[in-house]
Enzyme design. Structure first.
Site, PDB file in Angstrom:
ATOM      1  N   HIS A 115     -50.711  22.681 -31.811  1.00  0.00           N
ATOM      2  CA  HIS A 115     -49.031  22.327 -31.598  1.00  0.00           C
ATOM      3  C   HIS A 115     -48.587  21.609 -30.414  1.00  0.00           C
ATOM      4  O   HIS A 115     -47.453  22.334 -29.799  1.00  0.00           O
ATOM      5  CB  HIS A 115     -48.392  23.826 -32.102  1.00  0.00           C
ATOM      6  CG  HIS A 115     -48.844  24.436 -32.981  1.00  0.00           C
ATOM      7  ND1 HIS A 115     -49.267  23.942 -34.553  1.00  0.00           N
ATOM      8  CD2 HIS A 115     -50.046  24.970 -33.642  1.00  0.00           C
ATOM      9  CE1 HIS A 115     -49.330  24.799 -35.382  1.00  0.00           C
ATOM     10  NE2 HIS A 115     -50.470  25.660 -35.123  1.00  0.00           N
ATOM     11  N   SER A 146     -47.636  -4.467 -17.117  1.00  0.00           N
ATOM     12  CA  SER A 146     -46.114  -4.810 -17.459  1.00  0.00           C
ATOM     13  C   SER A 146     -45.751  -5.573 -17.202  1.00  0.00           C
ATOM     14  O   SER A 146     -46.135  -6.010 -16.220  1.00  0.00           O
ATOM     15  CB  SER A 146     -45.008  -3.517 -16.914  1.00  0.00           C
ATOM     16  OG  SER A 146     -43.882  -2.997 -17.420  1.00  0.00           O
TER      17      SER A 146
END
Length: 470
Positions: free
Chosen positions: A178, A302
């Site tokens: 979770h 990038s």
């Protein structure tokens, strides 16, 4: 603005035939329009040979070994010249399968002579509807693409994941159930789970059935029986389909029902979905610093941030798996339905099989390249483990439960006591050691927990990797 549609050579409309051509090129031999026509030629040639060899039509002479060899050489040597010729014939017939029939009649005359060709030519496409040829051609195409391209690439990728699992079998990892810190495992065991899941799907795909039929316009052998009632056409059909390496389907309408295709595409889609899970997990591990993208990364990460190395292989894989599954799902749901004895939705739908396979192959290629560029970062994983001593609350309370069940006093409410210590806050090694010493545990059990760390609390995780070989 000039139209790019007029450029020479033609510009690809889709990414698979443009930007990503190199990764998917092997599928062209199996799932392209040219491959479909080559398989049609192959099936028609084999049907002619089968009819003459079995004496299905009495009075027709058998072909010689030399003639059979020359006929089989037609699909074997099929190339761009044949593609152009077939296209020219189809412009006249406005029917792709009829064009194949006329194309072969031209070739037959050159092989057996004009006199014999007059009679033998009538056995090309004898008793067949177009779907008799098409269903067998598609079965052979999909079989070839699956066994000789897709499966080989998928197996190699899963072997790559399995190798990583073995290499990292003993590297402790803080689990995140979770998204929250949870019972530690090892990176190798987590990768082994993925490899195990993927291999299960590969076994299903490797064992797939490829069905075919050749039984006429409504699956009744009506024209066959009317023309030559003395022949056992059911046996002729069965032995022919099986001679192609396919499983014979005895009960069909005009079309082979395509259920086998739906089953296969569902299995490949399930493999894709598990692989998508691998891609997202690896992306997440990279973002957490558990892997460094250091090998073979001479690329621009990038356009503006020079420090970045983006996990583009895994992101590309995600997108391509989603496209592949969208197509595989619609193929699986659409192909199993046909109005009454025939409609043409399947004809248009099956032309997308190559695209569905192509995006899956491209994703497999990207995941493999992404994994090859990774180096595990055990120190980062160890730091996360060392920052989460509260995960040892589980084994301590579990030991207290066992001791309480055995009648050891002072072990009451173990869950609640560990919850009070650990819930909603971080604890240090010192906090945990002090807590353990105050529990009144038997000496051997206390010592076991005083020696335990989050990094050593991995249970049987390293040994579980061995089950990849089972």
């Amino acid at each position: 603005m000039r139209s790019l549609a007029d450029a020479t050579p033609p510009i690809a409309l889709g990414a698979l035939d443009g930007r990503y051509r190199g990764a998917v090129a092997p599928l062209v031999d199996h799932l392209s329009e040219a491959a479909l026509n080559r398989q049609r030629v192959h099936v028609e040639v084999e049907w002619l040979i089968h009819l003459t060899a079995t004496g299905a039509v009495p009075g027709v002479r058998p072909l010689t070994d030399a003639e059979v060899a020359k006929l089989r050489d037609i699909p074997a040597q099929f190339d761009t010249v044949d593609i152009v010729e077939l296209a020219e014939i189809e412009r006249e017939t406005v029917h792709d399968v009829k064009a194949v029939e006329y194309y072969l009649k031209r070739r037959l005359a050159a092989i057996v002579g004009d006199h014999d060709a007059v009679g033998l030519a009538e056995l090309i496409h004898f008793g067949c509807t177009s779907e008799d040829i098409n269903n067998l051609s598609y079965a052979l195409m999909v079989q070839g693409a699956t066994q000789h391209v897709w499966l080989l690439k998928a197996i190699a990728l899963v072997d790559q994941i399995a190798a990583m699992a073995r290499e990292l079998a003993d590297v402790p990892l803080l689990a995140h159930t979770h998204g929250q810190p949870a019972t530690p495992t090892t990176m190798g065991k987590e990768l082994a789970v993925s490899a195990h899941r993927l291999r299960r799907q590969l076994r299903r795909i490797a064992g797939a059935d490829y069905l075919g039929k050749i039984n006429g316009a409504t699956g009744t052998y009506g024209a066959h029986v009317a023309a030559v009632p003395s022949t056992d056409w059911i046996t002729v059909s069965k032995t022919f389909v099986e001679s192609l390496g396919l499983r014979w389907n005895p009960l069909t309408t005009q079309i082979e029902s395509h259920d086998w295709q739906a089953e296969l595409y569902a299995d490949i889609a399930r493999f894709n979905r598990v692989l998508h899970n691998v891609a997202t997990d690896m992306w997440t591990y990279i973002s957490m610093g558990y892997f460094a993208q250091s090998r073979g990364q001479g690329t621009v990460g990038s356009s503006t941030m020079p420090h970045k190395v983006n996990p583009i292989r895994f992101e590309n894989a995600e997108a391509n798996l989603e496209v592949s599954n969208a197509l595989l799902d619609v193929l699986a749901t659409t192909l199993v339905t046909s109005r009454l004895q025939r409609d043409l939705t399947d004809s248009s739908m099956q032309r997308n099989i190559g695209t569905a396979y192509g995006h899956s192959v491209l994703a497999i290629d990207n995941v493999g390249r992404g994994l090859a560029g990774l180096d595990a970062a055990p120190a980062v994983m160890a730091a996360d483990l060392d920052a989460n001593w509260e995960v040892l609350g589980e084994p301590i309370q579990s030991a207290m439960r066992a001791l309480g069940a055995q009648g050891v006093p002072g072990m009451e409410q173990p869950y609640e006591r560990l919850k009070e210590l650990t819930r909603g806050r971080r604890i240090t090694e010192a906090d945990l050691r002090e807590f353990v010493r105050g529990l009144g545990l038997p000496a051997d059990v206390e010592e076991r927990f005083l020696q335990m760390t989050p990094a050593t609390y991995v249970g049987k995780a390293p040994q579980l990797v061995d089950y990849l070989d089972n």
